[in-house]
Design a protein around this motif. Structure first.
Motif, PDB file in Angstrom:
ATOM      1  N   TRP A 152       0.961  -1.331   0.060  1.00 19.55           N
ATOM      2  CA  TRP A 152       0.043   0.035  -0.145  1.00 19.55           C
ATOM      3  C   TRP A 152       0.795   1.197   0.032  1.00 19.55           C
ATOM      4  O   TRP A 152       0.577   2.277  -0.797  1.00 19.55           O
ATOM      5  CB  TRP A 152      -0.887   0.066   1.356  1.00 19.55           C
ATOM      6  N   ARG A 153       2.062   1.281   0.915  1.00 28.28           N
ATOM      7  CA  ARG A 153       2.677   2.501   0.920  1.00 28.28           C
ATOM      8  C   ARG A 153       3.206   3.004  -0.438  1.00 28.28           C
ATOM      9  O   ARG A 153       3.533   4.254  -0.366  1.00 28.28           O
ATOM     10  CB  ARG A 153       3.945   2.251   1.911  1.00 28.28           C
ATOM     11  N   ALA A 154       3.371   1.911  -1.463  1.00 28.11           N
ATOM     12  CA  ALA A 154       3.920   2.376  -2.619  1.00 28.11           C
ATOM     13  C   ALA A 154       3.294   3.329  -3.534  1.00 28.11           C
ATOM     14  O   ALA A 154       3.601   4.051  -4.332  1.00 28.11           O
ATOM     15  CB  ALA A 154       4.357   1.216  -3.511  1.00 28.11           C
ATOM     16  N   LEU A 155       1.683   3.355  -3.047  1.00 31.05           N
ATOM     17  CA  LEU A 155       0.718   4.182  -3.725  1.00 31.05           C
ATOM     18  C   LEU A 155       0.966   5.852  -3.574  1.00 31.05           C
ATOM     19  O   LEU A 155       0.779   6.534  -4.303  1.00 31.05           O
ATOM     20  CB  LEU A 155      -0.504   3.919  -3.250  1.00 31.05           C
ATOM     21  N   ARG A 156       1.719   6.012  -2.395  1.00 32.17           N
ATOM     22  CA  ARG A 156       1.663   7.510  -1.876  1.00 32.17           C
ATOM     23  C   ARG A 156       2.769   7.901  -2.697  1.00 32.17           C
ATOM     24  O   ARG A 156       3.439   9.339  -2.553  1.00 32.17           O
ATOM     25  CB  ARG A 156       2.072   7.495  -0.278  1.00 32.17           C
ATOM     26  N   ARG A 157       3.802   7.314  -3.593  1.00 34.20           N
ATOM     27  CA  ARG A 157       4.841   7.773  -4.071  1.00 34.20           C
ATOM     28  C   ARG A 157       4.840   7.176  -5.569  1.00 34.20           C
ATOM     29  O   ARG A 157       5.056   6.018  -5.878  1.00 34.20           O
ATOM     30  CB  ARG A 157       6.354   7.588  -3.761  1.00 34.20           C
ATOM     31  N   SER A 158       4.608   8.214  -6.505  1.00 39.05           N
ATOM     32  CA  SER A 158       4.399   7.478  -7.970  1.00 39.05           C
ATOM     33  C   SER A 158       5.893   7.041  -8.451  1.00 39.05           C
ATOM     34  O   SER A 158       5.554   5.864  -9.148  1.00 39.05           O
ATOM     35  CB  SER A 158       3.966   8.903  -9.069  1.00 39.05           C
ATOM     36  N   ASP A 159       6.822   7.544  -8.259  1.00 36.07           N
ATOM     37  CA  ASP A 159       7.814   6.800  -8.729  1.00 36.07           C
ATOM     38  C   ASP A 159       8.513   5.487  -8.180  1.00 36.07           C
ATOM     39  O   ASP A 159       8.907   4.502  -8.765  1.00 36.07           O
ATOM     40  CB  ASP A 159       9.094   7.733  -8.502  1.00 36.07           C
ATOM     41  N   GLU A 160       7.998   5.434  -6.717  1.00 30.05           N
ATOM     42  CA  GLU A 160       8.169   4.278  -6.179  1.00 30.05           C
ATOM     43  C   GLU A 160       7.329   2.951  -6.859  1.00 30.05           C
ATOM     44  O   GLU A 160       7.517   1.936  -6.961  1.00 30.05           O
ATOM     45  CB  GLU A 160       7.864   4.014  -4.757  1.00 30.05           C
ATOM     46  N   LEU A 161       5.909   3.441  -6.752  1.00 24.38           N
ATOM     47  CA  LEU A 161       4.800   2.535  -7.295  1.00 24.38           C
ATOM     48  C   LEU A 161       5.266   1.813  -8.799  1.00 24.38           C
ATOM     49  O   LEU A 161       5.122   0.909  -9.094  1.00 24.38           O
ATOM     50  CB  LEU A 161       3.341   3.387  -7.390  1.00 24.38           C
ATOM     51  N   ARG A 162       5.681   3.125  -9.483  1.00 23.94           N
ATOM     52  CA  ARG A 162       6.297   2.563 -10.843  1.00 23.94           C
ATOM     53  C   ARG A 162       7.238   1.414 -10.869  1.00 23.94           C
ATOM     54  O   ARG A 162       7.248   0.464 -11.469  1.00 23.94           O
ATOM     55  CB  ARG A 162       6.676   3.872 -11.767  1.00 23.94           C
ATOM     56  N   ALA A 163       8.084   1.684 -10.102  1.00 28.81           N
ATOM     57  CA  ALA A 163       9.369   0.983 -10.135  1.00 28.81           C
ATOM     58  C   ALA A 163       8.874  -0.491  -9.310  1.00 28.81           C
ATOM     59  O   ALA A 163       9.521  -1.517  -9.904  1.00 28.81           O
ATOM     60  CB  ALA A 163      10.426   1.527  -9.033  1.00 28.81           C
ATOM     61  N   VAL A 164       8.163  -0.846  -8.481  1.00 26.51           N
ATOM     62  CA  VAL A 164       7.809  -2.058  -7.835  1.00 26.51           C
ATOM     63  C   VAL A 164       6.960  -2.721  -8.898  1.00 26.51           C
ATOM     64  O   VAL A 164       7.166  -3.782  -8.869  1.00 26.51           O
ATOM     65  CB  VAL A 164       6.759  -1.620  -6.583  1.00 26.51           C
ATOM     66  N   LEU A 165       6.010  -2.004  -9.508  1.00 27.98           N
ATOM     67  CA  LEU A 165       5.313  -2.542 -10.507  1.00 27.98           C
ATOM     68  C   LEU A 165       5.920  -2.983 -11.795  1.00 27.98           C
ATOM     69  O   LEU A 165       5.617  -4.168 -12.168  1.00 27.98           O
ATOM     70  CB  LEU A 165       4.062  -1.819 -10.899  1.00 27.98           C
ATOM     71  N   LEU A 166       6.884  -2.301 -12.353  1.00 28.20           N
ATOM     72  CA  LEU A 166       7.656  -2.844 -13.306  1.00 28.20           C
ATOM     73  C   LEU A 166       8.650  -3.917 -12.931  1.00 28.20           C
ATOM     74  O   LEU A 166       8.503  -4.866 -13.928  1.00 28.20           O
ATOM     75  CB  LEU A 166       8.747  -1.360 -13.820  1.00 28.20           C
ATOM     76  N   HIS A 167       9.191  -4.042 -11.941  1.00 28.08           N
ATOM     77  CA  HIS A 167      10.015  -5.078 -11.457  1.00 28.08           C
ATOM     78  C   HIS A 167       9.086  -6.405 -11.344  1.00 28.08           C
ATOM     79  O   HIS A 167       9.267  -7.375 -11.941  1.00 28.08           O
ATOM     80  CB  HIS A 167      10.593  -4.834  -9.917  1.00 28.08           C
ATOM     81  N   GLU A 168       7.962  -6.196 -10.480  1.00 26.75           N
ATOM     82  CA  GLU A 168       7.004  -7.572 -10.247  1.00 26.75           C
ATOM     83  C   GLU A 168       6.169  -7.920 -11.526  1.00 26.75           C
ATOM     84  O   GLU A 168       6.187  -9.152 -11.945  1.00 26.75           O
ATOM     85  CB  GLU A 168       5.927  -7.338  -9.306  1.00 26.75           C
ATOM     86  N   LEU A 169       5.859  -7.019 -12.423  1.00 26.47           N
ATOM     87  CA  LEU A 169       5.375  -7.250 -13.848  1.00 26.47           C
ATOM     88  C   LEU A 169       6.222  -7.947 -14.813  1.00 26.47           C
ATOM     89  O   LEU A 169       5.670  -8.769 -15.603  1.00 26.47           O
ATOM     90  CB  LEU A 169       4.747  -6.013 -14.150  1.00 26.47           C
ATOM     91  N   ALA A 170       7.481  -7.348 -14.749  1.00 31.85           N
ATOM     92  CA  ALA A 170       8.443  -8.373 -15.636  1.00 31.85           C
ATOM     93  C   ALA A 170       8.638  -9.715 -15.007  1.00 31.85           C
ATOM     94  O   ALA A 170       8.835 -10.562 -15.766  1.00 31.85           O
ATOM     95  CB  ALA A 170       9.742  -7.384 -15.222  1.00 31.85           C
ATOM     96  N   HIS A 171       8.460  -9.948 -13.700  1.00 29.26           N
ATOM     97  CA  HIS A 171       8.641 -11.235 -13.135  1.00 29.26           C
ATOM     98  C   HIS A 171       7.565 -12.035 -13.832  1.00 29.26           C
ATOM     99  O   HIS A 171       7.620 -13.339 -14.200  1.00 29.26           O
ATOM    100  CB  HIS A 171       8.320 -11.509 -11.596  1.00 29.26           C
ATOM    101  N   ALA A 172       6.130 -11.510 -13.681  1.00 29.13           N
ATOM    102  CA  ALA A 172       5.167 -12.068 -14.158  1.00 29.13           C
ATOM    103  C   ALA A 172       5.206 -12.289 -15.810  1.00 29.13           C
ATOM    104  O   ALA A 172       4.849 -13.403 -16.294  1.00 29.13           O
ATOM    105  CB  ALA A 172       3.895 -11.147 -14.219  1.00 29.13           C
ATOM    106  N   ALA A 173       5.672 -11.442 -16.413  1.00 28.38           N
ATOM    107  CA  ALA A 173       6.177 -11.700 -17.960  1.00 28.38           C
ATOM    108  C   ALA A 173       7.069 -12.604 -18.134  1.00 28.38           C
ATOM    109  O   ALA A 173       6.783 -13.508 -19.301  1.00 28.38           O
ATOM    110  CB  ALA A 173       6.530 -10.396 -18.654  1.00 28.38           C
TER     111      ALA A 173
END
Length: 326
Positions: A152-173
């Motif tokens: 949840w805390r990643a939602l409060r910083r757009s740069d952190e949210l983007r980084a976390v999502l790109l990392h984990e979505l890359a794992h999914a891909a």
């Protein structure tokens, strides 16, 4: 009086063995992403024989309680976003659309046409705690889908949210591209390159011989270290950074860019029966075979090339991150 369930019958009959059998059922439900049902079953079991079920129980709890407090949005035929209901004005609106756009970006860069269902869950704030496994974000393969959970805390910083999502979505891909056959070090090389987490301080330390450059086996082992051990965080951080430098070298050394990383992932899944038999007989790893197919280099040669590029300051560099905290 409550009627005995399948799990209580097993416990009465087999004692600790029954507890183990019960937890097998919990894991089956969890791997089908029936997390609420899994949590209902887990609550009656405690942590199982000798407490070995604690790790699973915490993950089941986080995902189940979040699901009960969330709404779901579906995008296309494969993506579902699960997001806690909130009136918090600080949380950026359109989180579902943002996740969709980032997933499309990752798929485009790595050359994936997604067919496997993907569920992305934003965990409730109460699960941003040290006792929650993967509290900084994780990707897990389940039976018929891939699931990504972000804090949840990643939602409060757009740069952190983007980084976390790109990392984990890359794992999914890469899980879908490689049929889940990649070693951790290469999986993380792709995820950290997508995230952009390579930092300048690490490269300087490698050039000055202040940190060891690990072999493929050592790097894989560093990701598997018990993170409760002393200095475990330091070793894991170094492992992520070495993988990040490998991902940067592969991506930056090809005109295809990150698509080359996707090609390597695909090479894990295109082996003939004859190739698989040859790997078993010779002891060659899947990673070595895939790298030779796409890059013309094996694992050992790749590690040597990247290490030399760092020392000679010829590693292709895009944007470097700030140093990561261990």
């Amino acid at each position: 009086m409550a009627q005995p369930t399948e799990w209580t019958r097993l416990n009465r009959r087999y004692g600790n063995a029954g507890s183990d059998a019960s937890w097998s059922k919990v894991r089956e439900l969890y791997e089908d992403d029936k997390v609420v049902e899994a949590w209902d079953a887990a609550k009656s079991l405690g942590t199982g024989s000798r407490g070995w079920g604690l790790f699973t129980m915490r993950m089941v709890e986080a995902e189940a309680v979040t699901r009960l407090a969330s709404e779901q949005q579906t995008f296309g035929t494969t993506l579902t976003v699960e997001f806690p209901r909130t009136d918090d004005p600080e949380i950026a609106p359109g989180i579902g659309a943002m996740i969709r756009d980032l997933w499309n970006e990752v798929c485009l860069e790595l050359g994936l046409t997604p067919e496997l269902p993907l569920v992305v869950t934003v965990l409730l704030p109460e699960f941003d705690a040290q006792w929650v496994p993967g509290r900084h974000g994780y990707c897990i393969g389940k039976n018929d889908l891939t699931k990504v959970c972000v804090p949840w805390r990643a939602l409060r910083r757009s740069d952190e949210l983007r980084a976390v999502l790109l990392h984990e979505l890359a794992h999914a891909a890469t899980r879908e591209l490689s049929h889940d056959l990649m070693p951790t070090w290469l999986n993380e090389a792709i995820a950290t390159e997508m995230e952009g987490s390579l930092n300048r301080q690490y490269l300087m330390r490698v050039r000055n011989d202040q940190v060891d450059w690990m072999s493929p086996g050592e790097l894989e082992g560093a990701f598997e270290i018990d993170r409760r051990e002393a200095q475990a965080d330091q070793w894991v951080n170094l492992a992520y950074q070495q993988s990040a430098s490998i991902g940067r070298w592969i991506s930056g050394s090809s005109s295809l860019g990150r698509r080359k990383l996707g090609d390597i992932a695909k090479a894990f899944a295109n082996n003939s029966t004859w190739t698989e038999l040859k790997l078993r007989v010779t002891g060659q790893t899947h990673a070595d075979e895939a790298l030779r197919e796409v890059l013309g280099l094996g694992e050992k040669e790749l590690f040597e090339r990247v290490h030399l590029a760092i020392r000679n300051r010829t590693l292709p560099i895009s944007k470097l991150s700030v140093p990561q905290e261990s």
